[in-house]
Design a protein around this motif. Structure first.
Motif, PDB file in Angstrom:
ATOM      1  N   GLU A  13     -34.006  47.107   8.692  1.00  0.00           N
ATOM      2  CA  GLU A  13     -32.871  46.978   9.811  1.00  0.00           C
ATOM      3  C   GLU A  13     -33.291  47.803  11.090  1.00  0.00           C
ATOM      4  N   ARG A  14     -33.812  48.887  10.809  1.00  0.00           N
ATOM      5  CA  ARG A  14     -34.426  49.693  12.089  1.00  0.00           C
ATOM      6  C   ARG A  14     -35.183  48.951  12.737  1.00  0.00           C
ATOM      7  N   ASP A  52     -33.886  46.255  14.738  1.00  0.00           N
ATOM      8  CA  ASP A  52     -32.812  46.563  16.017  1.00  0.00           C
ATOM      9  C   ASP A  52     -34.000  46.964  16.918  1.00  0.00           C
ATOM     10  N   ASP A  87     -34.093  45.279  20.681  1.00  0.00           N
ATOM     11  CA  ASP A  87     -34.138  45.991  22.030  1.00  0.00           C
ATOM     12  C   ASP A  87     -35.407  45.864  22.850  1.00  0.00           C
ATOM     13  N   ALA A 121     -38.462  52.290  16.051  1.00  0.00           N
ATOM     14  CA  ALA A 121     -37.867  52.220  15.000  1.00  0.00           C
ATOM     15  C   ALA A 121     -37.778  53.831  14.087  1.00  0.00           C
ATOM     16  N   VAL A 159     -35.645  38.588  13.641  1.00  0.00           N
ATOM     17  CA  VAL A 159     -34.610  38.827  14.559  1.00  0.00           C
ATOM     18  C   VAL A 159     -33.791  37.385  14.616  1.00  0.00           C
ATOM     19  N   ARG A 195     -31.719  36.544  12.118  1.00  0.00           N
ATOM     20  CA  ARG A 195     -30.627  37.253  12.229  1.00  0.00           C
ATOM     21  C   ARG A 195     -29.303  36.959  13.094  1.00  0.00           C
TER      22      ARG A 195
END
Length: 215
Positions: free
Chosen positions: A28-29, A32, A36, A55, A76, A79
């Protein structure tokens, strides 16, 4: 004419599924960080090395789960899709709509809100800037999205299922996607007058198509 599939998108881009909570959090990191960076530097400048650094994981950890930056971007996007459909489903449960036309407005409102607030969403939408078949190698991205929205509308409003209905939803998704992209090109937050026009366009089109199909 082929019927739009409302199945889940094709096989996930992960090399292997995380089996422990710690591994799942690490993945998940990575996602994320990828989201970004897509907003900050764009897909062309994106790299697995930059994702690992952002990350806070070793580059080997990235390759343990993802073969390349495209696979990360694909994850991503998936998601985003799951979040989009989940948020719409939650609105359908919590809010009362007079009919499908108000539900269509809610779908557009959710798209606009995610565009404004969800990292990576404005850079990818549903992946078309990277690959029209990012979600499923056998279907274009908007066809996959149309299938998911079609399933929600059929379930909630009991509309008659048919190939004509499938086509109407697909055309509405393509048209709405194009007009909403224009709204965000005019204004980073989505030009409200163009968002309103997108709602009028899609509601008018679907109203005519549903009336024709039901006749």
């Amino acid at each position: 004419m082929s019927t739009i599939s409302c199945e889940e998108p094709g096989e996930a881009p992960l090399r292997r599924q995380p089996t422990q909570r710690r591994s799942a959090r690490r993945v998940e990191r990575m996602l994320d960080a990828c989201a970004d960076l897509l907003d900050e530097i764009g897909y062309d400048a994106l790299s697995t090395t930059r994702i690992a650094e952002r990350a806070g994981v070793a580059i080997g950890s990235v390759y343990q789960f993802f073969p390349d930056k495209r696979a990360l971007t694909q994850a991503v996007t998936r998601r985003h899709v799951e979040g989009f459909v989940s948020r719409i489903g939650r609105r359908f449960l919590l809010e009362d709509y007079a009919g499908w036309w108000d539900a269509v407005d809610a779908i557009i409102d959710e798209y606009v809100e995610m565009h404004r607030t969800v990292p990576g969403f404005r850079s990818l939408h549903f992946g078309d800037v990277v690959d029209l078949n990012l979600l499923d190698p056998g279907s274009e991205n908007n066809t996959v999205i149309a299938g998911r929205l079609r399933g929600l509308l059929l379930q909630e409003y009991g509309l008659a299922d048919s190939e004509e209905f499938d086509l109407a939803i697909l055309v509405a998704v393509e048209a709405g996607d194009a007009v909403l992209k224009l709204a965000f090109r005019r204004d980073p937050n989505g030009a409200p007058e163009i968002v309103a026009e997108a709602k009028r366009l899609i509601r008018g089109y679907l109203n005519r198509q549903f009336a024709r199909v039901s006749a």
